[in-house]
Design a protein around this motif. Structure first.
Motif, short mmCIF file in Angstrom:
data_model
loop_
_atom_site.label_atom_id
_atom_site.label_comp_id
_atom_site.label_asym_id
_atom_site.label_seq_id
_atom_site.Cartn_x
_atom_site.Cartn_y
_atom_site.Cartn_z
N HIS A 149 0.84 -1.19 0.00
CA HIS A 149 0.00 0.00 0.00
C HIS A 149 0.88 1.25 0.00
N PRO A 150 0.63 2.20 -0.91
CA PRO A 150 1.46 3.41 -0.97
C PRO A 150 1.55 4.15 0.37
N SER A 151 0.45 4.21 1.12
CA SER A 151 0.50 4.93 2.39
C SER A 151 1.44 4.25 3.38
N PRO B 70 -2.03 12.90 3.99
CA PRO B 70 -1.69 12.50 2.63
C PRO B 70 -2.74 12.97 1.62
N GLN C 73 -4.09 12.24 -2.25
CA GLN C 73 -4.03 11.29 -3.35
C GLN C 73 -4.21 12.00 -4.68
N GLY C 74 -3.58 11.44 -5.70
CA GLY C 74 -3.70 12.00 -7.04
C GLY C 74 -3.25 11.00 -8.08
N ASP D 38 -0.73 5.69 -9.39
CA ASP D 38 -1.31 6.35 -8.23
C ASP D 38 -0.21 7.19 -7.59
N ARG D 39 -0.59 8.34 -7.07
CA ARG D 39 0.38 9.24 -6.45
C ARG D 39 -0.17 9.66 -5.10
N LEU D 40 0.69 9.59 -4.09
CA LEU D 40 0.32 9.99 -2.74
C LEU D 40 1.38 10.97 -2.25
N THR D 41 0.95 12.17 -1.89
CA THR D 41 1.86 13.22 -1.44
C THR D 41 1.58 13.53 0.02
N ARG D 42 2.65 13.70 0.78
CA ARG D 42 2.52 14.11 2.17
C ARG D 42 3.64 15.08 2.47
N THR E 47 4.85 7.32 -5.85
CA THR E 47 4.12 7.05 -7.08
C THR E 47 4.25 5.56 -7.35
#
Length: 140
Positions: free
Chosen positions: A46-48, A70, A72-73, A87-91, A97
């Motif tokens: 999982h990306p997170s 986080p 999501q994008g 999938d892209r996750l920014t924090r 990605t």
């Protein structure tokens, strides 16, 4: 550079490559294959969870604390020159990605300022693309 691997019963399912800037991880690339159905354990990616693990382990000074939630994008990985929707996750200033290519999930984690370079990936093939390898003639 540090390479880590994870396997179950001789089945290699995860390979991590981390690039360091001094003693801090600047970029981490993780490739992950699902375990075959006959295994009784699972191996989700999982990306997170990847991003949280990166933030905890990337700095020798302790966990990187990022107050932001986080976001999501949609992003993309460039794999062997081809764009793959991801999938892209920014924090905060960090981003992961990830996309599945064939049967392998590829995730790239880094700071935002390095990410445009970090997502340019090249996989080496198991064999030559244009037939057998031709060594150059020996010098006389």
């Amino acid at each position: 550079m540090l390479v880590g691997r994870q396997g179950v019963d001789d089945f290699l399912n995860q390979l991590d490559v981390a690039y360091y800037d001094d003693r801090t991880i600047a970029v981490q690339v993780t490739t992950h294959r699902q375990l075959p159905d006959h295994f009784r354990t699972t191996s989700p990616l999982h990306p997170s969870l990847l991003l949280d693990s990166f933030l905890v382990n990337s700095s020798p000074g302790g966990p990187v604390l990022v107050p932001d939630e986080p976001a999501q994008g949609i992003g993309e990985l460039i794999v062997d020159g081809a764009a793959v929707q991801a999938d892209r996750l920014t924090r905060g200033d960090y981003v992961v990605t990830s996309a599945t290519v064939a049967d392998v999930t590829i995730a790239v984690i880094s700071t935002i300022d390095l990410h445009h370079q970090a997502v340019l990936l090249h996989r080496e093939s198991a064999g030559p693309a244009d037939g057998p390898r031709q060594d150059p003639p020996a010098r006389q």
